[in-house]
Design a protein around this motif. Structure first.
Motif, short mmCIF file in Angstrom:
data_model
loop_
_atom_site.label_atom_id
_atom_site.label_comp_id
_atom_site.label_asym_id
_atom_site.label_seq_id
_atom_site.Cartn_x
_atom_site.Cartn_y
_atom_site.Cartn_z
N PHE A 60 12.90 -21.02 30.21
CA PHE A 60 13.10 -22.55 29.36
C PHE A 60 13.01 -21.72 27.41
CE2 PHE A 60 10.03 -25.50 26.37
CZ PHE A 60 10.92 -25.87 26.21
N MET A 61 11.63 -20.60 28.02
CA MET A 61 11.08 -20.33 26.23
C MET A 61 12.61 -19.63 26.05
SD MET A 61 8.27 -18.45 26.53
CE MET A 61 7.05 -19.36 27.48
N ALA A 62 13.10 -18.93 26.49
CA ALA A 62 14.29 -18.18 26.10
C ALA A 62 15.39 -19.30 25.69
CB ALA A 62 15.18 -17.31 27.16
N PRO A 92 2.78 -23.23 20.29
CA PRO A 92 1.97 -23.70 21.56
C PRO A 92 3.12 -23.52 22.65
CG PRO A 92 2.61 -25.48 18.92
CD PRO A 92 3.31 -23.94 18.72
N PHE A 93 4.66 -23.91 22.81
CA PHE A 93 5.31 -23.17 23.65
C PHE A 93 4.83 -22.26 24.11
CE2 PHE A 93 8.64 -26.66 23.12
CZ PHE A 93 7.88 -27.64 23.12
N LEU A 103 15.91 -12.77 23.26
CA LEU A 103 15.78 -12.05 24.82
C LEU A 103 14.23 -11.88 25.23
CD1 LEU A 103 18.07 -9.73 22.15
CD2 LEU A 103 18.34 -10.33 24.77
N ALA A 104 13.07 -11.59 24.49
CA ALA A 104 11.86 -10.78 25.38
C ALA A 104 11.11 -12.35 26.26
CB ALA A 104 10.32 -11.14 24.39
N SER A 105 11.90 -13.72 26.12
CA SER A 105 11.86 -14.46 27.04
C SER A 105 12.40 -13.72 28.51
CB SER A 105 11.96 -15.51 26.69
OG SER A 105 11.27 -16.03 25.15
#
Length: 423
Positions: free
Chosen positions: A190-192, A44-45, A108-110
């Motif tokens: 933030f996701m990272a 969900p994030f 890393l993708a974030s």
């Protein structure tokens, strides 16, 4: 080997199974759901947090609202395509290596998404996020069943859902707050950070729950064979589609939240909570019902009653949005009622699927996630231009999906009327 019999090499389990005999079961029951819910929150994030940033992303990249919907679809489709492989890999390598590796790549993708100069580059890193996130989201679902069974497993699965259920409400609100602090890229930073934090928590706090003696060989034939065994099971398909279709009736509103909130309801970038909070309350209520019912109501009656309630919620939703008073708060009542039924049924349905294949639970949860994510990805992209014409069309489509889930479950009950259904 029957679907419910113990796998070769797996000792019969009674009560609580703990790979580490020294681990206090009460303590494990407290912190394991928190860690697993955190891993599940990657989903969900990843989907909901960027929603409030869509207007700014559209101006900066630049891109239209329809093109930005690809930010959701690219993640979902990539997640779905990779999902069949995370579970079997965890059956062969163990749960921790797959979870840590997947979450690390997600982080890393974030970073790459935050540094993207255009929409095309952003979509590439969103695909990479989708390919890697399942290492945490999917594999974490097997950990509870690795260590617990019966009513205790259902209670803990319900706790995970209660904690995880807050994420879809928190994510868009958090996204709205983040873009007040900086440009849209801060959402992906933030996701990272969240990905790095989860990788460290699993590394230092979560023990391995799938010991070497229970693993399958790390060979292509063995991995594909486990997926084929799951896919060929009609019972698996009946239960999996019952869960996937009923949840899709709720996810229709989650995946298309920007259109629902901004276009159909005419609200702003900080108003996503108006749609999400009622649904999350429904999830929390449903998860609480599931936890309370553990050991008291068998799976057959609990799932049947829960899915019937979801259908009732869908019908109420159609009626409310068709009336002249089709405005807030009535427009969000129906989705919340559907969420109550879905959350009540979901823990039991997941345990049923895991118990069908005790030796290859990773493969079972992977295939279930594959079907669910592909269905939701198609719903969020192909159906968007059709069902977002009005709130009434949205409600009708949502109800149709929930009814299809109930039909699949009813078919399973009829096919297994002479045998037990409870996990």
């Amino acid at each position: 080997m029957s679907e419910s019999s113990p796998a070769r090499g797996e000792a019969p389990r009674a009560g609580l199974l703990r790979v580490d005999p020294s681990r206090p079961p009460r303590r494990a029951a407290l912190w394991i759901p928190v860690i697993l819910a955190g891993l599940s929150m990657l989903g969900p994030f990843s989907i909901d947090t960027p929603f409030p940033a869509f207007p700014e992303m559209g101006r900066d990249l630049p891109a239209t609202t329809e093109q930005l919907q690809l930010v959701v679809s690219a993640y979902l489709v990539a997640f779905g395509l990779m999902s069949p492989f995370h579970g079997p890999l965890s059956d062969a390598l163990g749960r921790r290596p797959v979870m840590i590796g997947g979450v690390a790549v997600f982080a890393l993708a974030s970073v790459g998404a935050a540094l993207s100069p255009n929409l095309e580059t952003l979509l590439v890193f969103r695909v990479l996020q989708g390919l890697s996130a399942g290492g945490g989201v999917i594999v974490s679902r097997t950990v509870i069943r690795d260590e617990f069974e019966g009513a205790e497993a259902q209670r803990l699965m319900s706790r995970v859902m209660m904690i995880f259920g807050v994420a879809p409400a928190v994510a868009p609100v958090l996204g709205g707050l983040l873009i007040q602090l900086g440009p849209w890229q801060v959402v992906f930073w933030f996701m990272a950070f969240f990905g790095v934090l989860l990788a460290l928590v699993v590394l230092f706090w979560l023990g391995e729950t799938h010991p070497p003696e229970l693993r399958i060989p790390l060979r292509v034939g063995a991995l594909l064979g486990s997926l084929l065994t799951v896919t060929r099971s009609l019972a698996f398909h009946r239960v999996a589609w019952a869960a996937a279709l009923s949840f899709a009736g709720q996810f229709l509103y989650i995946g298309m939240a920007p259109i629902v909130v901004n276009d159909l309801l005419g609200l702003g970038e900080l108003d996503f909570w108006i749609l999400f909070v009622p649904m999350i309350v429904g999830i929390l209520v449903g998860a609480q019902i599931s936890g309370r019912a553990a050991g008291r109501i068998d799976g057959r009656h609990l799932v049947t009653g829960a899915l019937l309630f979801s259908v009732f919620g869908g019908v109420v939703n159609v009626v409310l949005v068709s009336l002249p008073i089709a405005d807030l708060p009535w427009a969000v009542v129906g989705p919340a009622l559907i969420a109550v039924g879905t959350a009540s049924a979901y823990p039991t349905l997941q345990l049923l699927l895991l118990d069908m294949f005790p030796a290859t639970r990773g493969a079972a949860v992977s295939m279930f996630t594959f079907f669910t994510l592909i269905l939701n990805g198609v719903a969020a992209s192909a159906l968007a231009p059709i069902v977002t014409e009005s709130l009434t069309v949205m409600a009708a489509a949502s109800t149709a999906l929930v009814v299809a889930g109930l039909v699949s479950w009813t078919t399973h009950l009829l096919a297994t009327s002479r045998g037990p259904v409870s996990p």
